[in-house]
Design a protein around this motif. Structure first.
Motif, mmCIF file in Angstrom:
data_model
loop_
_atom_site.group_PDB
_atom_site.id
_atom_site.type_symbol
_atom_site.label_atom_id
_atom_site.label_comp_id
_atom_site.label_asym_id
_atom_site.label_seq_id
_atom_site.Cartn_x
_atom_site.Cartn_y
_atom_site.Cartn_z
ATOM 1 N N ASP A 73 0.858 -1.172 0.000
ATOM 2 C CA ASP A 73 0.000 0.000 0.000
ATOM 3 C C ASP A 73 0.904 1.235 0.000
ATOM 4 O O ASP A 73 2.021 1.200 0.544
ATOM 5 C CB ASP A 73 -0.906 0.003 1.239
ATOM 6 C CG ASP A 73 -2.135 0.885 1.076
ATOM 7 O OD1 ASP A 73 -2.220 1.598 0.055
ATOM 8 O OD2 ASP A 73 -3.004 0.864 1.963
ATOM 9 N N SER A 74 0.430 2.310 -0.607
ATOM 10 C CA SER A 74 1.222 3.539 -0.672
ATOM 11 C C SER A 74 1.075 4.320 0.626
ATOM 12 O O SER A 74 0.119 4.132 1.383
ATOM 13 C CB SER A 74 0.760 4.391 -1.850
ATOM 14 O OG SER A 74 -0.607 4.759 -1.673
ATOM 15 N N VAL A 75 2.031 5.205 0.896
ATOM 16 C CA VAL A 75 1.957 6.057 2.082
ATOM 17 C C VAL A 75 1.441 7.429 1.660
ATOM 18 O O VAL A 75 1.635 7.861 0.520
ATOM 19 C CB VAL A 75 3.324 6.179 2.782
ATOM 20 C CG1 VAL A 75 3.881 4.810 3.100
ATOM 21 C CG2 VAL A 75 4.309 6.983 1.947
ATOM 22 N N SER A 88 8.546 4.847 -1.767
ATOM 23 C CA SER A 88 7.773 5.821 -2.538
ATOM 24 C C SER A 88 8.517 6.308 -3.779
ATOM 25 O O SER A 88 7.911 6.891 -4.679
ATOM 26 C CB SER A 88 7.395 7.024 -1.659
ATOM 27 O OG SER A 88 8.561 7.716 -1.225
ATOM 28 N N SER A 89 9.830 6.053 -3.843
ATOM 29 C CA SER A 89 10.616 6.493 -4.997
ATOM 30 C C SER A 89 10.577 5.488 -6.143
ATOM 31 O O SER A 89 11.076 5.772 -7.238
ATOM 32 C CB SER A 89 12.081 6.718 -4.584
ATOM 33 O OG SER A 89 12.718 5.482 -4.287
ATOM 34 N N LEU A 90 9.974 4.313 -5.903
ATOM 35 C CA LEU A 90 9.996 3.244 -6.901
ATOM 36 C C LEU A 90 8.788 3.307 -7.826
ATOM 37 O O LEU A 90 7.671 3.594 -7.396
ATOM 38 C CB LEU A 90 10.022 1.876 -6.207
ATOM 39 C CG LEU A 90 11.201 1.610 -5.271
ATOM 40 C CD1 LEU A 90 11.079 0.204 -4.673
ATOM 41 C CD2 LEU A 90 12.534 1.766 -5.984
ATOM 42 N N LYS A 91 9.019 3.008 -9.080
ATOM 43 C CA LYS A 91 7.922 2.846 -10.029
ATOM 44 C C LYS A 91 7.319 1.458 -9.838
ATOM 45 O O LYS A 91 7.884 0.609 -9.151
ATOM 46 C CB LYS A 91 8.442 3.024 -11.456
ATOM 47 C CG LYS A 91 8.964 4.428 -11.719
ATOM 48 C CD LYS A 91 9.472 4.574 -13.144
ATOM 49 C CE LYS A 91 9.984 5.994 -13.400
ATOM 50 N NZ LYS A 91 10.535 6.146 -14.767
ATOM 51 N N LYS A 93 7.007 -1.297 -11.595
ATOM 52 C CA LYS A 93 7.823 -2.474 -11.917
ATOM 53 C C LYS A 93 8.955 -2.662 -10.920
ATOM 54 O O LYS A 93 9.274 -3.788 -10.527
ATOM 55 C CB LYS A 93 8.378 -2.360 -13.337
ATOM 56 C CG LYS A 93 7.340 -2.590 -14.424
ATOM 57 C CD LYS A 93 7.989 -2.618 -15.802
ATOM 58 C CE LYS A 93 6.947 -2.906 -16.892
ATOM 59 N NZ LYS A 93 7.559 -2.926 -18.249
ATOM 60 N N GLN A 94 9.548 -1.547 -10.477
ATOM 61 C CA GLN A 94 10.622 -1.634 -9.483
ATOM 62 C C GLN A 94 10.080 -2.135 -8.148
ATOM 63 O O GLN A 94 10.725 -2.941 -7.465
ATOM 64 C CB GLN A 94 11.264 -0.257 -9.295
ATOM 65 C CG GLN A 94 12.014 0.260 -10.503
ATOM 66 C CD GLN A 94 12.475 1.700 -10.311
ATOM 67 O OE1 GLN A 94 11.704 2.565 -9.866
ATOM 68 N NE2 GLN A 94 13.726 1.971 -10.625
ATOM 69 N N LEU A 95 8.893 -1.668 -7.787
ATOM 70 C CA LEU A 95 8.277 -2.094 -6.531
ATOM 71 C C LEU A 95 7.929 -3.577 -6.585
ATOM 72 O O LEU A 95 8.139 -4.316 -5.613
ATOM 73 C CB LEU A 95 7.030 -1.259 -6.267
ATOM 74 C CG LEU A 95 6.392 -1.356 -4.882
ATOM 75 C CD1 LEU A 95 7.399 -1.022 -3.795
ATOM 76 C CD2 LEU A 95 5.181 -0.435 -4.802
ATOM 77 N N THR A 96 7.408 -4.031 -7.727
ATOM 78 C CA THR A 96 7.102 -5.455 -7.907
ATOM 79 C C THR A 96 8.361 -6.295 -7.769
ATOM 80 O O THR A 96 8.369 -7.341 -7.116
ATOM 81 C CB THR A 96 6.461 -5.697 -9.285
ATOM 82 O OG1 THR A 96 5.226 -4.978 -9.346
ATOM 83 C CG2 THR A 96 6.189 -7.171 -9.510
ATOM 84 N N ARG A 97 9.450 -5.822 -8.357
ATOM 85 C CA ARG A 97 10.717 -6.551 -8.295
ATOM 86 C C ARG A 97 11.247 -6.595 -6.863
ATOM 87 O O ARG A 97 11.743 -7.635 -6.407
ATOM 88 C CB ARG A 97 11.739 -5.892 -9.230
ATOM 89 C CG ARG A 97 13.002 -6.728 -9.456
ATOM 90 C CD ARG A 97 13.945 -6.062 -10.442
ATOM 91 N NE ARG A 97 13.280 -5.804 -11.712
ATOM 92 C CZ ARG A 97 13.087 -4.617 -12.236
ATOM 93 N NH1 ARG A 97 13.488 -3.526 -11.588
ATOM 94 N NH2 ARG A 97 12.490 -4.466 -13.402
ATOM 95 N N LEU A 98 11.126 -5.483 -6.149
ATOM 96 C CA LEU A 98 11.598 -5.452 -4.762
ATOM 97 C C LEU A 98 10.803 -6.421 -3.898
ATOM 98 O O LEU A 98 11.373 -7.169 -3.103
ATOM 99 C CB LEU A 98 11.494 -4.034 -4.209
ATOM 100 C CG LEU A 98 11.910 -3.876 -2.732
ATOM 101 C CD1 LEU A 98 12.735 -2.613 -2.536
ATOM 102 C CD2 LEU A 98 10.691 -3.827 -1.803
ATOM 103 N N ARG A 99 9.462 -6.413 -4.057
ATOM 104 C CA ARG A 99 8.640 -7.344 -3.273
ATOM 105 C C ARG A 99 9.002 -8.789 -3.596
ATOM 106 O O ARG A 99 9.026 -9.646 -2.707
ATOM 107 C CB ARG A 99 7.158 -7.091 -3.544
ATOM 108 C CG ARG A 99 6.610 -5.832 -2.916
ATOM 109 C CD ARG A 99 5.087 -5.834 -2.899
ATOM 110 N NE ARG A 99 4.539 -5.928 -4.233
ATOM 111 C CZ ARG A 99 4.016 -4.906 -4.906
ATOM 112 N NH1 ARG A 99 3.994 -3.707 -4.368
ATOM 113 N NH2 ARG A 99 3.515 -5.085 -6.118
ATOM 114 N N ARG A 100 9.271 -9.057 -4.860
ATOM 115 C CA ARG A 100 9.591 -10.422 -5.278
ATOM 116 C C ARG A 100 10.953 -10.874 -4.753
ATOM 117 O O ARG A 100 11.114 -12.017 -4.312
ATOM 118 C CB ARG A 100 9.581 -10.486 -6.805
ATOM 119 C CG ARG A 100 9.788 -11.883 -7.385
ATOM 120 C CD ARG A 100 9.972 -11.802 -8.891
ATOM 121 N NE ARG A 100 11.241 -11.157 -9.224
ATOM 122 C CZ ARG A 100 11.512 -10.610 -10.415
ATOM 123 N NH1 ARG A 100 10.599 -10.592 -11.364
ATOM 124 N NH2 ARG A 100 12.698 -10.060 -10.644
#
Length: 261
Positions: A73-75, A88-91, A93-100
């Motif tokens: 969820d976003s802040v 919050s700085s991630l787009k 696709k970057q956020l998906t990659r980080l979670r993965r």
């Protein structure tokens, strides 16, 4: 480093690397008359190799905090970080990659695919990412959660406790930097719940994992190194080396304050 007593000691943080942190984190839903402040300038840290439980009454913001910290969820304002990475700085696709790649998840619903075996469910996130699991690590994880004899079974052939063990193993298998667990024993009987909590505890002690768990259960919280208490979207206290009795006593005091305020 601070020391603590078996009965549970408040505050005091150990000198350890930070796996995730929140700084003045706020989350607001809606506008005008429907505006709800779920988190109100929360600041906290989750250290590597530590098991933290987040507790609080319904509506206190504990699940919202976990979802914001995990990038689900976003802040609205403030900062949420995994390691040194500002979420919050991630787009997308970057956020998906980080979670993965860096985050493991264990939920109250086991979220297993019924057509896959236990082993296939465990390795699924890595298969999707096109990565091969580290065999030595995977074997260690499977042994830690006691699934060696159940790897060819599908979810329908497993008990609820065994299914949640598969979910824990799946979260551990990719060697994430941090695991977020949202009421992981909520669908389990007390014996199965104790087993799963023991596996999470062992993953911290024996595998060096970092675990953050949302729970309403004082016994579950007693497996943690530290308990953070939320009320009305704010952190109001914490315990180290908690016992179930110490957690219950503190929760009762919050309850009493709520009734008399």
């Amino acid at each position: 480093m601070t020391t603590s007593t078996p009965s549970g000691t408040r505050t005091g943080q150990r000198a350890a690397a930070v796996a995730a942190s929140a700084t003045d984190l706020s989350k607001v839903y809606g506008q005008g008359e429907t505006r709800v402040v779920a988190l109100d300038q929360v600041s906290t840290q989750f250290h590597r190799g530590e098991f933290t439980a987040i507790m609080g009454p319904s509506g206190s913001g504990k699940s919202t905090l976990m979802h914001c910290m995990a990038g689900l969820d976003s802040v609205s304002s403030g900062s949420a970080r995994i390691g040194d990475t500002e979420l919050s700085s991630l787009k997308d696709k970057q956020l998906t990659r980080l979670r993965r790649d860096k985050v493991g998840f264990v939920f109250q619903a086991f979220n297993l695919l019924p057509t896959l075996t236990a082993l296939e469910n465990i390795t699924l996130p890595m298969d999707i990412a096109g990565r091969k699991p580290d065999k030595a690590w995977l074997d260690n994880v499977i042994e830690t959660v006691g699934l060696s004899g159940r790897l060819k079974h599908r979810p329908a052939q497993l008990s609820g406790g065994q299914q949640q063990r598969v979910a824990v193993a799946r979260a551990l298998a990719a060697q994430p930097e941090i695991i977020f667990a949202d009421e992981p024993t909520g669908n389990l009987d007390s014996r199965s719940g104790a087993e799963v909590l023991g596996f999470l505890r062992n993953s911290v002690r024996e595998l060096g994992q970092t675990v953050v768990m949302v729970t309403h259960d004082a016994v579950a919280a007693s497996y943690a190194d530290r308990v953070v208490f939320l009320a009305d979207g704010r952190i109001v206290d914490e315990l180290r080396s908690p016992t179930a009795d110490a957690v219950l006593d503190l929760m009762k005091r919050f309850d009493a304050k709520g009734r008399t305020s």
